[in-house]
Write a protein that holds these residues in place. Structure first.
Motif, mmCIF file in Angstrom:
data_model
loop_
_atom_site.group_PDB
_atom_site.id
_atom_site.type_symbol
_atom_site.label_atom_id
_atom_site.label_comp_id
_atom_site.label_asym_id
_atom_site.label_seq_id
_atom_site.Cartn_x
_atom_site.Cartn_y
_atom_site.Cartn_z
ATOM 1 N N ALA A 10 -3.809 -7.533 9.049
ATOM 2 C CA ALA A 10 -3.215 -6.926 7.855
ATOM 3 C C ALA A 10 -3.825 -6.725 6.586
ATOM 4 O O ALA A 10 -3.631 -5.547 6.009
ATOM 5 N N PHE A 11 -4.474 -7.729 6.246
ATOM 6 C CA PHE A 11 -5.134 -7.531 4.819
ATOM 7 C C PHE A 11 -6.443 -6.622 5.279
ATOM 8 O O PHE A 11 -6.502 -5.819 4.190
ATOM 9 N N SER A 12 -7.114 -6.588 6.299
ATOM 10 C CA SER A 12 -8.304 -5.640 6.264
ATOM 11 C C SER A 12 -7.449 -4.269 6.703
ATOM 12 O O SER A 12 -8.359 -3.490 6.190
ATOM 13 N N GLY A 13 -6.566 -4.169 7.267
ATOM 14 C CA GLY A 13 -6.022 -2.738 7.379
ATOM 15 C C GLY A 13 -5.564 -2.146 6.127
ATOM 16 O O GLY A 13 -5.825 -0.810 5.654
ATOM 17 N N ALA A 14 -4.854 -3.033 5.217
ATOM 18 C CA ALA A 14 -4.705 -2.797 3.778
ATOM 19 C C ALA A 14 -5.967 -2.239 3.009
ATOM 20 O O ALA A 14 -5.868 -1.210 2.431
ATOM 21 N N LEU A 15 -6.926 -2.987 3.306
ATOM 22 C CA LEU A 15 -8.133 -2.637 2.464
ATOM 23 C C LEU A 15 -8.786 -1.309 2.944
ATOM 24 O O LEU A 15 -9.188 -0.352 2.022
ATOM 25 N N PHE A 16 -8.705 -1.188 4.330
ATOM 26 C CA PHE A 16 -9.167 -0.032 4.933
ATOM 27 C C PHE A 16 -8.429 1.402 4.312
ATOM 28 O O PHE A 16 -8.799 2.310 3.883
ATOM 29 N N PHE A 17 -6.970 1.255 4.191
ATOM 30 C CA PHE A 17 -6.194 2.267 3.946
ATOM 31 C C PHE A 17 -6.371 2.634 2.319
ATOM 32 O O PHE A 17 -6.120 3.805 1.884
ATOM 33 N N LEU A 18 -6.493 1.521 1.586
ATOM 34 C CA LEU A 18 -6.613 1.708 0.259
ATOM 35 C C LEU A 18 -8.100 2.491 -0.142
ATOM 36 O O LEU A 18 -8.169 3.276 -1.108
ATOM 37 N N GLY A 19 -9.084 1.895 0.740
ATOM 38 C CA GLY A 19 -10.295 2.631 0.528
ATOM 39 C C GLY A 19 -10.369 4.113 1.070
ATOM 40 O O GLY A 19 -10.685 5.271 0.363
ATOM 41 N N LEU A 20 -9.459 4.448 2.164
ATOM 42 C CA LEU A 20 -9.229 5.740 2.606
ATOM 43 C C LEU A 20 -8.472 6.803 1.433
ATOM 44 O O LEU A 20 -8.770 7.809 1.403
ATOM 45 N N ALA A 21 -7.365 6.003 0.555
ATOM 46 C CA ALA A 21 -6.956 6.678 -0.228
ATOM 47 C C ALA A 21 -7.721 7.040 -1.474
ATOM 48 O O ALA A 21 -7.597 8.185 -2.006
ATOM 49 N N CYS A 22 -8.496 6.195 -1.693
ATOM 50 C CA CYS A 22 -9.536 6.436 -2.657
ATOM 51 C C CYS A 22 -10.597 7.342 -2.534
ATOM 52 O O CYS A 22 -10.845 8.443 -3.115
ATOM 53 N N VAL A 23 -10.929 7.663 -1.138
ATOM 54 C CA VAL A 23 -11.876 8.637 -0.617
ATOM 55 C C VAL A 23 -10.943 10.001 -0.922
ATOM 56 O O VAL A 23 -11.587 10.971 -1.287
ATOM 57 N N LEU A 24 -9.495 10.033 -0.194
ATOM 58 C CA LEU A 24 -9.016 11.308 -0.300
ATOM 59 C C LEU A 24 -8.629 11.844 -1.425
ATOM 60 O O LEU A 24 -8.194 12.894 -1.632
ATOM 61 N N ALA A 25 -8.415 10.941 -2.570
ATOM 62 C CA ALA A 25 -8.171 11.504 -4.001
ATOM 63 C C ALA A 25 -9.114 12.366 -4.604
ATOM 64 O O ALA A 25 -8.719 13.115 -5.297
ATOM 65 N N ARG A 26 -10.577 12.175 -4.233
ATOM 66 C CA ARG A 26 -11.397 13.119 -4.539
ATOM 67 C C ARG A 26 -11.706 13.613 -5.947
ATOM 68 O O ARG A 26 -11.788 14.769 -6.210
ATOM 69 N N ARG A 27 -11.723 12.469 -6.929
ATOM 70 C CA ARG A 27 -11.780 12.584 -8.117
ATOM 71 C C ARG A 27 -13.240 12.646 -8.701
ATOM 72 O O ARG A 27 -13.669 13.543 -9.446
ATOM 73 N N ASN A 28 -13.805 11.688 -8.547
ATOM 74 C CA ASN A 28 -15.407 11.506 -8.767
ATOM 75 C C ASN A 28 -16.103 11.109 -7.914
ATOM 76 O O ASN A 28 -15.604 10.336 -6.868
ATOM 77 N N LEU A 29 -17.324 11.368 -7.595
ATOM 78 C CA LEU A 29 -18.237 10.811 -6.692
ATOM 79 C C LEU A 29 -18.548 9.318 -6.496
ATOM 80 O O LEU A 29 -18.327 8.777 -5.592
ATOM 81 N N ILE A 30 -18.358 8.576 -7.562
ATOM 82 C CA ILE A 30 -18.577 7.263 -7.588
ATOM 83 C C ILE A 30 -17.376 6.521 -6.860
ATOM 84 O O ILE A 30 -17.558 5.577 -6.366
ATOM 85 N N MET A 31 -16.070 7.223 -7.407
ATOM 86 C CA MET A 31 -14.700 6.597 -6.802
ATOM 87 C C MET A 31 -14.630 6.779 -5.378
ATOM 88 O O MET A 31 -14.390 5.967 -4.524
ATOM 89 N N ILE A 32 -15.381 8.070 -5.028
ATOM 90 C CA ILE A 32 -15.647 8.064 -3.390
ATOM 91 C C ILE A 32 -16.284 7.367 -2.739
ATOM 92 O O ILE A 32 -16.053 6.542 -1.677
ATOM 93 N N LEU A 33 -17.571 7.080 -3.184
ATOM 94 C CA LEU A 33 -18.483 5.775 -2.806
ATOM 95 C C LEU A 33 -17.852 4.503 -2.691
ATOM 96 O O LEU A 33 -17.939 3.782 -1.819
ATOM 97 N N ILE A 34 -16.997 4.134 -3.772
ATOM 98 C CA ILE A 34 -16.398 2.821 -3.728
ATOM 99 C C ILE A 34 -15.231 2.677 -2.955
ATOM 100 O O ILE A 34 -14.905 1.678 -1.968
#
Length: 101
Positions: A10-34
């Motif tokens: 559950a925690f690893s899934g939450a991490l994965f989907f939080l990272g996916l949300a960060c990538v899909l937000a597409r505001r800053n290249l550094i945030m996409i990499l994070i």
């Protein structure tokens, strides 16, 4: 294993989907990499948790290889970010939406 596998997954899934949300937000290249790094960490946590649950070393070996891949990805990405910052003067993702130089 002290922590139940369901909690680890559950925690690893939450991490994965939080990272996916960060990538899909597409505001800053550094945030996409994070966001990509957070997604990779979530996958590594699932591998390590499954490896500990089934008492098999294969998942932990894959996590070590995943960390090596991540370090190479970070170094290349950082070089690209520095180059793009110098070339365009911005790291906003919308500034890089055309295909020509």
């Amino acid at each position: 294993m002290i922590v139940p596998l369901t909690h680890v997954l559950a925690f690893s899934g939450a991490l994965f989907f939080l990272g996916l949300a960060c990538v899909l937000a597409r505001r800053n290249l550094i945030m996409i990499l994070i966001g990509v790094e957070i997604m990779i960490n979530g996958a590594g946590l699932a591998l390590a948790g499954g490896s500990a649950f089934w008492q098999n070393i294969d998942g932990q070996i894959l996590v070590i290889l995943l960390m090596a891949l991540t370090s190479a990805e970070v170094s290349i990405s950082l070089a690209m970010v520095v180059y793009l910052q110098r070339r365009r003067g911005t790291l906003e993702a919308n500034a890089y939406n055309e295909m020509h130089g």
